[in-house]
Design an enzyme around this catalytic site. Sequence first.
Site, PDB file in Angstrom:
ATOM      1  N   ASP A  58      -3.185   7.570  -2.635  1.00 35.76           N
ATOM      2  CA  ASP A  58      -2.966   6.517  -3.528  1.00 35.76           C
ATOM      3  C   ASP A  58      -3.938   7.204  -4.747  1.00 35.76           C
ATOM      4  O   ASP A  58      -4.079   8.355  -4.649  1.00 35.76           O
ATOM      5  CB  ASP A  58      -3.670   5.558  -2.667  1.00 35.76           C
ATOM      6  N   GLU A  90      -1.015  -2.596   3.982  1.00 33.98           N
ATOM      7  CA  GLU A  90      -0.700  -1.740   3.238  1.00 33.98           C
ATOM      8  C   GLU A  90      -0.100  -2.314   1.766  1.00 33.98           C
ATOM      9  O   GLU A  90      -0.576  -2.188   0.756  1.00 33.98           O
ATOM     10  CB  GLU A  90       0.057  -0.688   3.502  1.00 33.98           C
ATOM     11  N   TRP A 122      -7.656  -3.898  10.092  1.00 36.61           N
ATOM     12  CA  TRP A 122      -6.628  -3.000  10.534  1.00 36.61           C
ATOM     13  C   TRP A 122      -7.104  -1.743  10.832  1.00 36.61           C
ATOM     14  O   TRP A 122      -6.118  -0.881  11.004  1.00 36.61           O
ATOM     15  CB  TRP A 122      -5.249  -3.180   9.739  1.00 36.61           C
ATOM     16  N   TYR A 146       3.881   6.308  -0.775  1.00 31.80           N
ATOM     17  CA  TYR A 146       2.514   6.360  -0.337  1.00 31.80           C
ATOM     18  C   TYR A 146       2.751   5.520   0.865  1.00 31.80           C
ATOM     19  O   TYR A 146       2.133   5.829   1.850  1.00 31.80           O
ATOM     20  CB  TYR A 146       1.670   5.443  -1.349  1.00 31.80           C
TER      21      TYR A 146
END
Length: 366
Positions: free
Chosen positions: A147, A46, A33, A129
Amino acid sequence: MASSPKPCSSPDPSGIAAALLDWFDGRRRDVPWRGERDPYPLLVAEVMAQQTRLDTAIPFHRRFMARFPDVRALAAADEDEVLKLWEGLGYYARARNLRRAAQVVVAEYGGRFPDTASELRRLPGVGPYTAGALASLAFGRPEPAIDGNARRVLSRLHDLEAATPSALDVPARSLLQGAPERPGALNQALMDLGSAVCTPRRPQCGECPVSAGCLARRRGTIALRPPARVRARPPTRYEAAAVVLREGRILVLRRPATGLLGGLWDFPSFSLAPSARPRATLAEGLRAELGLVCRVGDEIRELAHAFSHFRLRLALHSASWLDGEVRTDRPHRWATTDGLAELAFPVYQRRFIDRELRGRQGRPGS
Ligand code: SF4
């Protein structure tokens, strides 16, 4: 008396951003991705990558995208099928929230993702996030995505004593101003640097593209940044479960939709008091809670699993149905061992099913 650190100028955001992007462009990892601008596969990626190693998440992502190629497909999906595809990744609330987020995008936004971090945060399961990652990667918004890796890099670069979200937000936003045309790449560069170079122990400062601007390195405080999180030892919970056999089929129940392992299937299980005997607990639990009279046999195996906040030790026993019909509000099935393959189970039960039950139909524990 300990001397206080000498005042140091803050790292120059434009210089740091340029060095990070240069480094990032030279080491692109083969992540499916990477470079993606469509928010749907990015969201799936994610969410999968939270609490999961990247190498583990990649094949799951491929399978998931093949089965649910767009947000409408996921919104219309059966929850059981979503959980089954998620089986082995753990933290199943993520899968349920992902499906619900797809449903919100379809129902409230006509199938197009909102393009600001604040609106993205309204989607189920999307925290600061993930919203920052999507807003920056898919929509080019200058939003931080911090993160654990980015947290470590920022707190060392700026030598922050407290690496709280608000303390990190200021330097992260200032860094993004140094690369206004590539906020998503800059966020990824920070995370990659933390995972590959600025590691928790023994960071490779000699290889670091931003070492010249790193305050913690200059001050000798790297080992103190970010401050260690104090974690209490997780408690252990004891449970007993029964593989109840009736005419070659095994009883499984679906867990409530919300809460731990919500929506997954499992064997009937009961909490075990410290001094309780598993066989007696199971016989009584099966009778009182499910209306079944069973002969509970020996322990087949003890399964152990570490959750984020406790450890589970599960004594798994064989049992034979003698009398009674299942009385419970929970969905349940008497499944063949092959039928168990189609249902989503907690990973520690799945391993047991695949290794010890399948191919031995009718003989659990034999
Ligand atoms: S110089 Fe060292 S401590 Fe500072 S950001 Fe780079 S790797 Fe991390």
